[in-house]
Write an enzyme that holds these catalytic residues in place. Structure first.
Site, PDB file in Angstrom:
ATOM      1  N   GLY A   1       0.788  -1.231   0.000  1.00 21.27           N
ATOM      2  CA  GLY A   1       0.000   0.000   0.000  1.00 21.27           C
ATOM      3  C   GLY A   1       0.816   1.275   0.000  1.00 21.27           C
ATOM      4  O   GLY A   1       0.255   2.361  -0.184  1.00 21.27           O
TER       5      GLY A   1
ATOM      6  N   GLU B   1       4.384  -6.379   2.348  1.00 19.74           N
ATOM      7  CA  GLU B   1       4.307  -6.887   0.964  1.00 19.74           C
ATOM      8  C   GLU B   1       4.137  -5.754  -0.036  1.00 19.74           C
ATOM      9  O   GLU B   1       3.128  -5.667  -0.721  1.00 19.74           O
ATOM     10  CB  GLU B   1       3.069  -7.768   0.789  1.00 19.74           C
ATOM     11  CG  GLU B   1       2.868  -8.835   1.784  1.00 19.74           C
ATOM     12  CD  GLU B   1       1.420  -9.326   1.782  1.00 19.74           C
ATOM     13  OE1 GLU B   1       1.150 -10.241   2.538  1.00 19.74           O
ATOM     14  OE2 GLU B   1       0.579  -8.789   1.030  1.00 19.74           O
TER      15      GLU B   1
ATOM     16  N   GLY C   1       4.349  -3.561  -3.402  1.00 19.19           N
ATOM     17  CA  GLY C   1       4.522  -3.770  -4.839  1.00 19.19           C
ATOM     18  C   GLY C   1       4.867  -2.443  -5.481  1.00 19.19           C
ATOM     19  O   GLY C   1       6.003  -2.188  -5.878  1.00 19.19           O
TER      20      GLY C   1
ATOM     21  N   ARG D   1      -5.172   1.761 -16.312  1.00 16.12           N
ATOM     22  CA  ARG D   1      -5.471   2.467 -15.053  1.00 16.12           C
ATOM     23  C   ARG D   1      -6.291   3.761 -15.238  1.00 16.12           C
ATOM     24  O   ARG D   1      -7.234   3.990 -14.480  1.00 16.12           O
ATOM     25  CB  ARG D   1      -4.181   2.757 -14.275  1.00 16.12           C
ATOM     26  CG  ARG D   1      -3.357   1.489 -13.978  1.00 16.12           C
ATOM     27  CD  ARG D   1      -2.158   1.756 -13.084  1.00 16.12           C
ATOM     28  NE  ARG D   1      -2.572   2.040 -11.727  1.00 16.12           N
ATOM     29  CZ  ARG D   1      -2.543   3.225 -11.186  1.00 16.12           C
ATOM     30  NH1 ARG D   1      -2.100   4.254 -11.860  1.00 16.12           N
ATOM     31  NH2 ARG D   1      -2.967   3.390  -9.965  1.00 16.12           N
TER      32      ARG D   1
ATOM     33  N   TYR E   1      -9.746   3.444 -13.254  1.00 17.06           N
ATOM     34  CA  TYR E   1      -9.868   4.164 -11.966  1.00 17.06           C
ATOM     35  C   TYR E   1      -9.939   5.683 -12.123  1.00 17.06           C
ATOM     36  O   TYR E   1     -10.110   6.387 -11.136  1.00 17.06           O
ATOM     37  CB  TYR E   1      -8.630   3.903 -11.088  1.00 17.06           C
ATOM     38  CG  TYR E   1      -8.220   2.479 -10.906  1.00 17.06           C
ATOM     39  CD1 TYR E   1      -9.049   1.561 -10.253  1.00 17.06           C
ATOM     40  CD2 TYR E   1      -6.972   2.043 -11.349  1.00 17.06           C
ATOM     41  CE1 TYR E   1      -8.632   0.260 -10.071  1.00 17.06           C
ATOM     42  CE2 TYR E   1      -6.556   0.735 -11.159  1.00 17.06           C
ATOM     43  CZ  TYR E   1      -7.394  -0.158 -10.525  1.00 17.06           C
ATOM     44  OH  TYR E   1      -6.987  -1.442 -10.348  1.00 17.06           O
TER      45      TYR E   1
ATOM     46  N   CYS F   1     -11.315   0.711 -29.925  1.00 15.46           N
ATOM     47  CA  CYS F   1     -12.661   1.156 -30.277  1.00 15.46           C
ATOM     48  C   CYS F   1     -13.564   1.228 -29.054  1.00 15.46           C
ATOM     49  O   CYS F   1     -14.532   0.452 -28.932  1.00 15.46           O
ATOM     50  CB  CYS F   1     -13.241   0.222 -31.328  1.00 15.46           C
ATOM     51  SG  CYS F   1     -12.155   0.059 -32.732  1.00 15.46           S
ATOM     52  N   GLU F   2     -13.229   2.070 -28.133  1.00 17.96           N
ATOM     53  CA  GLU F   2     -14.025   2.302 -26.922  1.00 17.96           C
ATOM     54  C   GLU F   2     -13.859   3.775 -26.590  1.00 17.96           C
ATOM     55  O   GLU F   2     -12.751   4.308 -26.716  1.00 17.96           O
ATOM     56  CB  GLU F   2     -13.461   1.513 -25.714  1.00 17.96           C
ATOM     57  CG  GLU F   2     -13.392   0.033 -25.883  1.00 17.96           C
ATOM     58  CD  GLU F   2     -14.617  -0.702 -25.377  1.00 17.96           C
ATOM     59  OE1 GLU F   2     -15.461  -0.090 -24.675  1.00 17.96           O
ATOM     60  OE2 GLU F   2     -14.726  -1.893 -25.700  1.00 17.96           O
TER      61      GLU F   2
ATOM     62  N   TYR G   1       1.494  -2.343 -12.165  1.00 15.35           N
ATOM     63  CA  TYR G   1       0.122  -2.539 -12.617  1.00 15.35           C
ATOM     64  C   TYR G   1      -0.116  -1.988 -14.030  1.00 15.35           C
ATOM     65  O   TYR G   1      -1.169  -1.430 -14.315  1.00 15.35           O
ATOM     66  CB  TYR G   1      -0.871  -1.918 -11.618  1.00 15.35           C
ATOM     67  CG  TYR G   1      -0.670  -2.432 -10.205  1.00 15.35           C
ATOM     68  CD1 TYR G   1      -0.955  -3.756  -9.893  1.00 15.35           C
ATOM     69  CD2 TYR G   1      -0.155  -1.604  -9.202  1.00 15.35           C
ATOM     70  CE1 TYR G   1      -0.745  -4.243  -8.610  1.00 15.35           C
ATOM     71  CE2 TYR G   1       0.057  -2.089  -7.912  1.00 15.35           C
ATOM     72  CZ  TYR G   1      -0.239  -3.413  -7.635  1.00 15.35           C
ATOM     73  OH  TYR G   1      -0.020  -3.898  -6.371  1.00 15.35           O
TER      74      TYR G   1
END
Ligand code: LLP
Length: 425
Positions: A242, A284, A286, A322, A326, A353-354, A382
């Site tokens: 985190g 942990e 990342g 991302r 988000y 195509c979005e 990520y």
């Protein structure tokens, strides 16, 4: 000395990896775009800064790198060489770590809603498992009892940069609520488990040092109850990952020295208070270790300018999800226009195509032309792992600029053949 965004002493660069833009432009020419370029120096620097901050304040620590942030074996090998353990969320991640030469006793398995076969694999491999629920532990009851068992605590609140990455609280699918955590340990103890740990992971990309002390205090209260009510002394407390990095220009880096001081103080005070001597402080992380090691290079394909300007590039949501998922912000610079001032406002889009296919909205940038190379910061965490082959787009190559200055290809670019490699005609 490369600029480092996570280190408050060094000039802020909004997540660039310190590799000179001329070198980046040459790599784009040599390998083509899109291309991920990682700095091994930055990787080493991030890991060692985190480790030394905690070691200075609490001797008995263990860092397990969260493989999900970036699972390239070259990264795992470098981190493992520095002494890091690994946190895996799936059997393939365990296999990647084992394949990269990580000793099994330094790999931890933290799955959620895992299948019996995945849990069985971890049990047979002798890994410590952070069980997400008591039922997950029971799923193994007819096979065997793990030597060391840890359960994931959901302390009832959490914090993350976005709701999608807030990982505890009443609405979160993870972990066991404080009110039920002792039942899980009792069941495990009654089944013959002798060694224990306790785990939590409350949210991702947090830049507030005090918050980590608050959640540390919370998990130690549950560990204290474990001792007083069940007579269990855990061997480790895993406070999760985190630790955040700044993505937006106005954000300040997480003060990792202060975080380590506050967490360690809380850890020492509460473990003494509850008579939990010799506890290992495990974590942990990342993102903190890998996010700003890597930039994503792309080419401007085409520009459309009517009432609104769209800069079309070869980086879309297929590769950098991302922003679409988000609303995340990633700093973008135009490396073929060094020193150019921001003079236009545009959406930076990909070829998918979005209409969610944008990596930046209403972004101030220098005026660009087709053929310019852009560099997207904080692309080490990520990004590749969350990319897809949507719209038939093969995934990009990754190169690492090693600490000796040499550049090595650490993943080749996919081809159409790769897209078809699993199909059966
Ligand atoms: N441990 C566990 C059990 C986790 O679930 C995670 C991340 C970590 C460690 C590492 O967290 P970190 O130190 O990287 O914050 N895809 C999102 C992030 C999701 C994080 C999920 N779990 C993003 O792109 O921001």
């Amino acid at each position: 000395m490369p600029e480092n965004k996570n280190n408050p002493d060094i000039e802020v660069s909004h997540g660039a990896n310190g590799i000179d833009s001329t070198i980046l432009a040459n790599l784009a020419k040599e390998y083509g775009t899109p291309l991920l370029v990682m700095s091994e120096n930055r990787l080493i620097d991030n890991y060692q800064r985190l480790e030394s901050a905690f070691k200075k304040n609490y001797g008995n620590i263990a860092i397990k790198y969260a493989i999900k942030a970036n699972s390239n074996p070259a990264i795992i090998r470098t981190l493992s060489g520095l002494g890091a353990g690994m946190d895996a969320s799936s059997v393939p991640e365990i296999e990647i770590a084992l394949g990269a030469g990580v000793d099994r006793n330094r790999i931890m398995f933290s799955p959620n809603y895992a299948s019996r076969s995945e849990l069985e694999f971890a049990l047979n491999a002798g890994l410590v498992i952070n069980f997400d629920d008591i039922g997950q532990f029971r799923m193994l009851s007819d096979i065997g009892v793990p030597d060391c068992v840890s359960f994931r605590l959901n302390p009832g609140f959490g914090k993350g940069e976005f709701p999608g990455i807030t990982l505890s609280g009443p609405e979160s699918k993870f972990g066991i609520p404080t009110s039920h955590i002792l039942e899980a340990y009792k069941a495990a103890k009654d089944s013959g488990v002798k060694r224990f740990g306790m785990h939590m992971m409350c949210g991702s990309n947090v830049l507030d040092a005090e918050y980590f002390a608050i959640i540390t205090s919370k998990i130690l209260d549950s560990a204290g109850a474990l001792k007083s009510k069940l007579g269990i002394t855990p061997e480790f407390i895993d406070i999760g990952g985190g630790f955040g990095v700044p993505y937006k220009p106005e954000e300040k880096p997480l003060d990792i020295q202060k975080t380590a001081e506050l967490v360690s103080r809380e850890f020492k005070e509460k473990s003494e208070k509850y008579g939990l001597g010799g506890l290992q402080l495990m974590m942990e992380p990342g993102r903190y270790i890998v996010a700003d090691t890597t930039v994503l290079l792309g080419t401007v394909n085409y520009i459309k300018e009517y009432e609104k300007m769209f800069i079309g590039t070869d980086i879309g949501m297929n590769l950098l999800l991302r922003p679409a998922l988000y609303g995340a912000y990633h700093d973008i610079s135009v490396i073929t226009k060094p020193g150019a001032k921001a003079s236009i406002t545009a959406d930076v889009v990909g070829e998918v195509c979005e209409n969610t296919d944008a990596i930046a909205r209403n972004r101030m940038l220098p005026r660009v032309s087709a053929g310019d190379i852009i560099s997207v910061a904080n692309s080490g965490a990520y990004v590749y792992g969350m990319s897809s082959q949507y719209n038939g787009r093969p995934r990009p190559a990754e190169v690492m600029v090693k600490s000796d200055g040499n550049t090595v290809l650490i993943r080749r670019r996919e081809t159409t053949k790769d897209l078809l490699s699993t199909t059966v005609i």
